[in-house]
Design a protein around this motif. Structure first.
Motif, mmCIF file in Angstrom:
data_model
loop_
_atom_site.group_PDB
_atom_site.id
_atom_site.type_symbol
_atom_site.label_atom_id
_atom_site.label_comp_id
_atom_site.label_asym_id
_atom_site.label_seq_id
_atom_site.Cartn_x
_atom_site.Cartn_y
_atom_site.Cartn_z
ATOM 1 N N GLU A 1 -13.817 0.005 1.134
ATOM 2 C CA GLU A 1 -13.336 1.153 1.905
ATOM 3 C C GLU A 1 -12.628 0.702 3.174
ATOM 4 O OE1 GLU A 1 -12.490 5.037 2.934
ATOM 5 O OE2 GLU A 1 -13.232 4.319 1.015
ATOM 6 N N ARG A 2 -13.143 -0.356 3.812
ATOM 7 C CA ARG A 2 -12.516 -0.819 5.059
ATOM 8 C C ARG A 2 -11.304 -1.705 4.789
ATOM 9 N NH1 ARG A 2 -14.958 0.818 10.084
ATOM 10 N NH2 ARG A 2 -16.848 1.823 9.412
ATOM 11 N N ILE A 3 -11.412 -2.587 3.796
ATOM 12 C CA ILE A 3 -10.318 -3.510 3.507
ATOM 13 C C ILE A 3 -9.150 -2.765 2.859
ATOM 14 C CG2 ILE A 3 -9.621 -5.589 2.269
ATOM 15 C CD1 ILE A 3 -12.577 -6.436 2.346
ATOM 16 N N PHE A 4 -9.464 -1.939 1.888
ATOM 17 C CA PHE A 4 -8.451 -1.161 1.177
ATOM 18 C C PHE A 4 -8.806 0.321 1.274
ATOM 19 C CE2 PHE A 4 -8.623 -5.290 -1.058
ATOM 20 C CZ PHE A 4 -7.344 -5.734 -0.755
ATOM 21 N N PRO A 5 -8.600 0.926 2.449
ATOM 22 C CA PRO A 5 -8.973 2.338 2.608
ATOM 23 C C PRO A 5 -8.102 3.237 1.738
ATOM 24 C CG PRO A 5 -7.733 1.584 4.499
ATOM 25 C CD PRO A 5 -7.965 0.383 3.633
ATOM 26 N N ARG A 6 -8.594 4.456 1.531
ATOM 27 C CA ARG A 6 -7.832 5.373 0.687
ATOM 28 C C ARG A 6 -6.490 5.661 1.373
ATOM 29 N NH1 ARG A 6 -7.842 10.416 2.753
ATOM 30 N NH2 ARG A 6 -9.498 10.670 4.249
ATOM 31 N N PRO A 7 -5.431 5.730 0.611
ATOM 32 C CA PRO A 7 -4.107 5.979 1.182
ATOM 33 C C PRO A 7 -4.051 7.311 1.929
ATOM 34 C CG PRO A 7 -3.925 5.291 -1.104
ATOM 35 C CD PRO A 7 -5.384 5.557 -0.840
ATOM 36 N N THR A 8 -3.266 7.336 2.966
ATOM 37 C CA THR A 8 -3.082 8.556 3.740
ATOM 38 C C THR A 8 -1.646 8.641 4.230
ATOM 39 O OG1 THR A 8 -3.828 9.837 5.633
ATOM 40 C CG2 THR A 8 -3.856 7.452 5.882
ATOM 41 N N LEU A 9 -1.160 9.857 4.349
ATOM 42 C CA LEU A 9 0.161 10.083 4.920
ATOM 43 C C LEU A 9 0.065 10.488 6.392
ATOM 44 C CD1 LEU A 9 1.834 12.004 1.944
ATOM 45 C CD2 LEU A 9 2.091 9.599 2.559
ATOM 46 N N PRO A 11 -0.342 9.715 10.023
ATOM 47 C CA PRO A 11 -0.199 8.523 10.867
ATOM 48 C C PRO A 11 -1.432 8.248 11.740
ATOM 49 C CG PRO A 11 1.721 9.954 11.088
ATOM 50 C CD PRO A 11 0.713 10.684 10.268
ATOM 51 N N GLU A 12 -2.074 9.286 12.231
ATOM 52 C CA GLU A 12 -3.265 9.087 13.068
ATOM 53 C C GLU A 12 -4.418 8.511 12.254
ATOM 54 O OE1 GLU A 12 -4.275 12.599 15.265
ATOM 55 O OE2 GLU A 12 -2.260 12.744 16.129
ATOM 56 N N GLU A 13 -4.600 9.011 11.031
ATOM 57 C CA GLU A 13 -5.664 8.495 10.178
ATOM 58 C C GLU A 13 -5.383 7.039 9.806
ATOM 59 O OE1 GLU A 13 -8.113 9.545 6.073
ATOM 60 O OE2 GLU A 13 -6.494 10.868 6.717
ATOM 61 N N ARG A 14 -4.119 6.753 9.493
ATOM 62 C CA ARG A 14 -3.742 5.369 9.153
ATOM 63 C C ARG A 14 -3.992 4.439 10.335
ATOM 64 N NH1 ARG A 14 -2.100 1.621 6.170
ATOM 65 N NH2 ARG A 14 -0.274 0.345 6.494
ATOM 66 N N ASP A 15 -3.629 4.868 11.535
ATOM 67 C CA ASP A 15 -3.881 4.052 12.728
ATOM 68 C C ASP A 15 -5.373 3.822 12.917
ATOM 69 O OD1 ASP A 15 -1.167 3.909 13.211
ATOM 70 O OD2 ASP A 15 -1.177 5.409 14.825
ATOM 71 N N ALA A 16 -6.181 4.834 12.671
ATOM 72 C CA ALA A 16 -7.634 4.705 12.797
ATOM 73 C C ALA A 16 -8.175 3.708 11.763
ATOM 74 C CB ALA A 16 -8.308 6.066 12.634
ATOM 75 N N GLN A 17 -7.632 3.738 10.547
ATOM 76 C CA GLN A 17 -8.047 2.795 9.506
ATOM 77 C C GLN A 17 -7.722 1.356 9.927
ATOM 78 O OE1 GLN A 17 -5.856 4.344 6.173
ATOM 79 N NE2 GLN A 17 -7.563 5.616 5.478
ATOM 80 N N ILE A 18 -6.542 1.163 10.479
ATOM 81 C CA ILE A 18 -6.116 -0.165 10.925
ATOM 82 C C ILE A 18 -7.010 -0.650 12.063
ATOM 83 C CG2 ILE A 18 -4.253 -1.440 12.070
ATOM 84 C CD1 ILE A 18 -2.297 0.343 10.408
ATOM 85 N N GLU A 19 -7.266 0.217 13.017
ATOM 86 C CA GLU A 19 -8.115 -0.150 14.155
ATOM 87 C C GLU A 19 -9.539 -0.475 13.710
ATOM 88 O OE1 GLU A 19 -7.148 -0.910 17.282
ATOM 89 O OE2 GLU A 19 -5.172 -0.622 16.399
ATOM 90 N N ALA A 20 -10.059 0.256 12.737
ATOM 91 C CA ALA A 20 -11.413 -0.006 12.237
ATOM 92 C C ALA A 20 -11.508 -1.409 11.639
ATOM 93 C CB ALA A 20 -11.820 1.047 11.215
#
Length: 88
Positions: A1-9, A11-20
């Motif tokens: 889940e952290r290495i390959f999180p579910r795709p999202t369109l 931008p805020e969620e994607r940034d949060a995934q990257i930061e995590a």
């Protein structure tokens, strides 16, 4: 889940995934998991090294590859290392 999180369109969620994933307590176990996967892939081709070496976290992976401890121990050390770095 952290290495390959579910795709999202989003931008805020994607940034949060990257930061995590950048968090050390998450990144260390992620590096361990990827290292194990790559080691297993190389071994599935029938390749074996005669010597092992690593730098920084890679030393843990090298010790595992050399047979010093099992995969569960490697992942446990990765978690402990990440937690220790965050606590420091």
């Amino acid at each position: 889940e952290r290495i390959f999180p579910r795709p999202t369109l989003d931008p805020e969620e994607r940034d949060a995934q990257i930061e995590a994933l950048k968090r050390t307590d998450v990144a260390q176990p992620a590096i361990g998991a990827v290292s194990l996967a790559l080691l297993n892939l190389v071994r599935s081709f029938g390749l074996e090294a005669h010597r092992m070496a690593g730098h920084s976290f890679g030393e843990y992976t090298a010790l595992h590859a050399a047979g010093s401890f099992d995969a569960a121990t490697l992942l446990g050390l990765a978690h402990a290392r990440g937690d220790a770095i965050v606590q420091a």
